[in-house]
Scaffold this motif. Structure first.
Motif, PDB file in Angstrom:
ATOM      1  N   ASP A 168       0.726  -1.293  -0.100  1.00 34.30           N
ATOM      2  CA  ASP A 168       0.148   0.082  -0.035  1.00 34.30           C
ATOM      3  C   ASP A 168       0.916   1.275  -0.024  1.00 34.30           C
ATOM      4  OD1 ASP A 168      -2.450  -1.571  -0.003  1.00 34.30           O
ATOM      5  OD2 ASP A 168      -2.338  -1.669   2.288  1.00 34.30           O
ATOM      6  N   GLN A 169       2.234   1.311   0.141  1.00 37.45           N
ATOM      7  CA  GLN A 169       3.123   2.244   0.204  1.00 37.45           C
ATOM      8  C   GLN A 169       3.482   2.815  -1.071  1.00 37.45           C
ATOM      9  OE1 GLN A 169       2.904   3.456   3.119  1.00 37.45           O
ATOM     10  NE2 GLN A 169       1.583   1.530   3.653  1.00 37.45           N
ATOM     11  N   ARG A 170       3.577   4.326  -1.016  1.00 43.59           N
ATOM     12  CA  ARG A 170       4.158   4.962  -2.190  1.00 43.59           C
ATOM     13  C   ARG A 170       5.473   5.682  -2.076  1.00 43.59           C
ATOM     14  NH1 ARG A 170       1.586   1.687  -3.602  1.00 43.59           N
ATOM     15  NH2 ARG A 170      -0.454   1.644  -4.838  1.00 43.59           N
ATOM     16  N   ASN A 171       5.732   5.745  -0.769  1.00 48.01           N
ATOM     17  CA  ASN A 171       6.863   6.684  -0.396  1.00 48.01           C
ATOM     18  C   ASN A 171       7.647   5.956   0.969  1.00 48.01           C
ATOM     19  OD1 ASN A 171       7.880   8.713   1.784  1.00 48.01           O
ATOM     20  ND2 ASN A 171       8.374   9.563  -0.223  1.00 48.01           N
ATOM     21  N   ILE A 172       8.859   5.927   0.908  1.00 42.94           N
ATOM     22  CA  ILE A 172       9.688   5.468   2.005  1.00 42.94           C
ATOM     23  C   ILE A 172      10.681   6.346   2.397  1.00 42.94           C
ATOM     24  CG2 ILE A 172      10.908   3.879   0.949  1.00 42.94           C
ATOM     25  CD1 ILE A 172      11.274   2.125   3.100  1.00 42.94           C
ATOM     26  N   HIS A 173      10.957   6.805   3.442  1.00 43.31           N
ATOM     27  CA  HIS A 173      12.139   7.500   4.076  1.00 43.31           C
ATOM     28  C   HIS A 173      12.864   7.192   5.127  1.00 43.31           C
ATOM     29  CE1 HIS A 173       8.156   9.693   5.216  1.00 43.31           C
ATOM     30  NE2 HIS A 173       9.027  10.187   6.200  1.00 43.31           N
TER      31      HIS A 173
END
Length: 128
Positions: A31-36
């Motif tokens: 479900d994720q569109r960004n990781i930092h």
């Protein structure tokens, strides 16, 4: 009040080299569109914002102080050293993290909205 914020203690593996933890499983990762990944020095604070559209999932490797506000109620949590906790913050939940240790605090965050500097999903609100 039923909380929309999920707080979970994660399992971690440790040995002489350090520790390993999985911030999300395969289903959560889909479900994720960004990781930092954020490294925060001792005493410093990150966050102090809420997301207008995205849900943020954040794994925090203690020691740390976490504060969030939901439905007008402020919650304070202390993550002990050698523990990792995962938080799921739906849109509109103000949240912040403070490093209470003597080394860098490790924070791994995922968001359901892709990062767009021209249309940020965060609104600053100081809570910590």
């Amino acid at each position: 009040m039923t909380s929309r914020v999920q707080v979970e203690k994660l399992r971690r593996a440790t040995d002489a080299r350090g520790q390993v933890f999985e911030p999300l499983d395969a289903a959560g990762l889909a479900d994720q569109r960004n990781i930092h990944v954020v490294l925060t020095g001792p005493g410093h604070i990150r966050g102090n914002h809420f997301h207008t559209r995205g849900t943020e999932v954040t794994a925090v490797a203690g020691p740390a102080h976490v504060r969030y506000r939901e439905s007008g109620e402020t919650v304070h949590l202390d993550i002990p050293a050698d523990e990792v906790w995962r938080f799921t913050f739906p849109p509109g939940i103000v949240h912040a993290f403070q490093n209470t240790g003597t080394a860098d605090l490790v924070i791994v965050s995922f968001n359901s909205i892709a990062h767009d500097p021209q249309d940020p999903d965060t609104t600053r609100e100081v809570i910590l």
